[in-house]
Design a protein around this motif. Structure first.
Motif, mmCIF file in Angstrom:
data_model
loop_
_atom_site.group_PDB
_atom_site.id
_atom_site.type_symbol
_atom_site.label_atom_id
_atom_site.label_comp_id
_atom_site.label_asym_id
_atom_site.label_seq_id
_atom_site.Cartn_x
_atom_site.Cartn_y
_atom_site.Cartn_z
ATOM 1 N N GLU A 19 74.162 163.985 -67.459
ATOM 2 C CA GLU A 19 73.224 165.093 -67.469
ATOM 3 C C GLU A 19 73.958 166.403 -67.743
ATOM 4 N N PRO A 20 73.568 167.144 -68.798
ATOM 5 C CA PRO A 20 74.229 168.427 -69.064
ATOM 6 C C PRO A 20 73.841 169.469 -68.023
ATOM 7 N N LEU A 21 74.650 170.514 -67.929
ATOM 8 C CA LEU A 21 74.396 171.564 -66.946
ATOM 9 C C LEU A 21 73.061 172.249 -67.200
ATOM 10 N N SER A 22 72.729 172.433 -68.460
ATOM 11 C CA SER A 22 71.467 173.118 -68.784
ATOM 12 C C SER A 22 70.265 172.340 -68.261
ATOM 13 N N ALA A 23 70.277 171.008 -68.413
ATOM 14 C CA ALA A 23 69.164 170.191 -67.925
ATOM 15 C C ALA A 23 69.088 170.225 -66.407
ATOM 16 N N HIS A 24 70.239 170.202 -65.757
ATOM 17 C CA HIS A 24 70.235 170.250 -64.293
ATOM 18 C C HIS A 24 69.697 171.582 -63.785
ATOM 19 N N LEU A 25 70.114 172.670 -64.412
ATOM 20 C CA LEU A 25 69.647 173.992 -63.986
ATOM 21 C C LEU A 25 68.164 174.181 -64.292
ATOM 22 N N LEU A 26 67.691 173.593 -65.376
ATOM 23 C CA LEU A 26 66.263 173.683 -65.700
ATOM 24 C C LEU A 26 65.434 172.991 -64.630
ATOM 25 N N ARG A 27 65.865 171.805 -64.207
ATOM 26 C CA ARG A 27 65.141 171.093 -63.155
ATOM 27 C C ARG A 27 65.240 171.843 -61.825
ATOM 28 N N THR A 28 66.419 172.381 -61.538
ATOM 29 C CA THR A 28 66.592 173.134 -60.294
ATOM 30 C C THR A 28 65.715 174.375 -60.273
ATOM 31 N N GLY A 29 65.667 175.110 -61.395
ATOM 32 C CA GLY A 29 64.834 176.307 -61.471
ATOM 33 C C GLY A 29 63.363 175.995 -61.310
ATOM 34 N N ALA A 30 62.897 174.931 -61.968
ATOM 35 C CA ALA A 30 61.492 174.544 -61.847
ATOM 36 C C ALA A 30 61.157 174.137 -60.420
ATOM 37 N N ALA A 31 62.084 173.417 -59.779
ATOM 38 C CA ALA A 31 61.854 172.997 -58.396
ATOM 39 C C ALA A 31 61.798 174.195 -57.456
ATOM 40 N N PHE A 32 62.567 175.244 -57.752
ATOM 41 C CA PHE A 32 62.554 176.436 -56.904
ATOM 42 C C PHE A 32 61.285 177.253 -57.108
ATOM 43 N N LEU A 33 60.876 177.416 -58.356
ATOM 44 C CA LEU A 33 59.753 178.305 -58.656
ATOM 45 C C LEU A 33 58.395 177.689 -58.339
ATOM 46 N N ALA A 34 58.310 176.362 -58.286
ATOM 47 C CA ALA A 34 57.015 175.727 -58.013
ATOM 48 C C ALA A 34 56.447 176.139 -56.658
#
Length: 532
Positions: free
Chosen positions: A136-151
């Motif tokens: 998993e690239p860093l960008s994909a991990h951060l995208l999932r992390t950001g979405a999980a935080f903002l939801a």
């Protein structure tokens, strides 16, 4: 460096028979390097040739299973760290928003911050922010992390009117969202880089060996060449006349008997038998032969389809594998056991420091030689570890290899040595082994390598002897509180010790360990029969 290279080049026979005087500065056993292992499968010509001979799936440096991390531990640590970050910031912002302080704030004012913090942590976990896939690239991990935080933030924003939020505190609300968001983002960049470094070091990648140069072995190795989810150290096969020299570059190192005594065996997490299950007779013969090892043994089952095969390989090659031998794995139990070792071990070391200082002074005044004694013993998974003790024997008569056990009236034991052995004070320095992770407070006692019962090596008296190495050795244990202490000088005493150790491994739990710790002192005080 020259000395280290020479040590790695020693044969098994040389390492087991090399004399070491008691109290000598025994070097800590180091993980053999790749070139030393490459020498076992062909003449060494140059470094590039050595790398080719070790195969494409063998790491540069081997780590023992004890030094490797399971994904559950780091994921739990990262989750706790995120919870602390979010909880601390929520508390800080809530306190800043209340004129009278946090303790004087009404429940309605505290509730949004509490609900927000809980929802953010839950959302991160539910979205898989702690999985850290190998590819998993860093960008994909951060995208999932950001979405999980903002939801959950969006949910709270929609329902903001229920909590009395208004435009007047909009700036405060943006700060309450932006600062934790940035903190979690930076934390997950660090988590991702840490996991990536651990994978590169081999701390999150299991080592396996394959038994059976079959089509299943080819399929398994080919899949792992693509996923890199496990290191394959080598292939072993009893039918060497039919086996190729290598499978997809992974060398065939010998037969199953060679695997039992091979130098890489203590660094193997799992032995995978790739002989087709339909060949029941051959599989049964292989399993019976390998049961003397403490390593996990699994049977590689045939795939029903390519999709199932790909999914299996993505789970660290643990499936489709049927567990056949080895200690039951419970990562939560291992986590609590290690925590118990660190907490109780640290407190015990602090409490024992005055006693240890007194013992050290008595040893210094009583006889010539060093205060501490270090000896190579068997650790987890047959790994060689250096165990610390207070010296209890004269250095000129000591037999540090441990083949000769202590007997009644042993002339090698000093005056102070008799006292500290009888009271087990000589074992106190092993608290350092516990804190280093080489030993546990509770477990099978570590026996010297090559220890003999009479004229026979103790390990040859019981087929399941190595099974006692399926957990880290301990300072005390189930066998110790049941009277099996000190030397095992008869075949019956060896069998009883092994039976009690295996019983403990099957039953091990946090509460059983606590019970054993509590019972150790009264058992020591009341024990006058065993020689120590």
């Amino acid at each position: 460096m020259v000395a280290a290279a020479r040590k790695h080049a020693l044969s098994d026979a040389e390492r087991s028979t090399a004399p070491v005087a008691e109290g000598a500065r025994a070097a800590r056993p180091a993980a053999p390097d790749a070139e030393a292992f490459a020498a076992e499968i062909g003449p060494r010509s140059d470094r590039r040739g050595a790398r080719e001979r070790r195969g494409p799936l063998r790491p540069e440096r081997l780590l023992s299973p004890r030094a490797r991390l399971n994904g559950l531990g780091p994921a739990r640590a990262f989750r706790i760290a995120d919870g602390c970050i979010v909880g601390a910031l929520a508390t800080l912002f809530c306190a800043a928003a209340q004129p009278g302080g946090l303790l004087a704030a009404p429940v309605g004012a505290v509730l949004p911050y509490l609900i927000g913090a809980v929802l953010v942590i839950w959302s991160l976990d539910a979205a898989g922010a702690y999985r850290f896939g190998a590819h998993e690239p860093l960008s994909a991990h951060l995208l999932r992390t950001g979405a999980a935080f903002l939801a959950p933030v969006a949910v709270l924003a929609i329902g903001g009117g229920l909590f009395g939020l208004s435009r007047t505190n909009a700036l405060h609300g943006l700060i309450c969202i932006g600062v934790p968001f940035a903190a979690i983002y930076l934390a997950h960049v660090w988590w991702w880089m840490t996991v990536r470094r651990w994978r590169a070091d081999g701390r999150l990648t299991p080592n396996i060996v394959v038994v059976g140069a079959t089509k299943n072995a080819e399929r398994l190795i080919q899949g792992l060449l693509q996923t890199r989810e496990a290191h394959v150290l080598g292939v072993f096969d009893d039918r060497l006349d039919r086996a190729p020299g290598a499978i997809h570059g992974v060398p065939v190192l010998g037969d199953t008997q060679a695997l039992i005594s091979h130098r890489i065996t203590p660094y193997v997490d799992r032995i995978v038998v790739t002989v087709p299950p339909a060949a029941q007779g051959r599989v049964r013969q292989i399993i019976e032969r390998l049961r003397v090892l403490p390593n996990d043994i699994s049977l590689f089952l045939d795939f029903d389809g390519e999709s199932q095969g790909a999914a299996a390989l993505s789970r660290l090659a643990n499936a489709p594998l049927a567990q056949l031998s080895g200690a039951p794995r419970n990562e939560t139990r291992a986590f609590w056991k290690r925590g118990q070792d660190l907490v109780v071990g640290s407190l015990a070391l602090l409490a024992a420091l005055p006693v240890m200082a007194a013992v050290a002074l008595a040893i210094r005044l009583d006889s010539k030689g060093p205060i501490l004694f270090r000896q190579r013993r068997h650790g987890f998974n047959n790994e060689e570890i250096v165990v610390w003790k207070f010296r209890s024997m004269r250095t000129d008569d000591a037999e540090a290899a441990g083949a000769r056990q202590v007997s009644v009236g042993d002339e090698r034991v000093t005056r102070v040595g008799r006292f500290i052995r009888r009271t087990s004070l000589d074992e106190l320095p092993q608290l350092l082994n516990v804190l280093q992770g080489e030993m546990s407070l509770v477990g099978p006692r570590p026996h010297p390598i090559g220890m003999k019962t009479g004229e026979t090596e103790s390990a040859r008296l019981v087929a399941e002897y190595a099974h006692r190495h399926r957990l880290k050795p301990g300072m005390t244990g189930w066998a110790a509180i049941h009277g099996s202490r000190g030397p095992v000088d008869t075949p019956e005493s060896v069998r009883r010790r092994v039976a009690l150790d295996v019983e403990y491994i099957d039953r091990q739990s946090f509460w059983l360990d606590l019970y054993i710790l509590v019972m150790t002192i009264p058992c020591l005080i009341g024990d006058r029969a065993n020689v120590r």
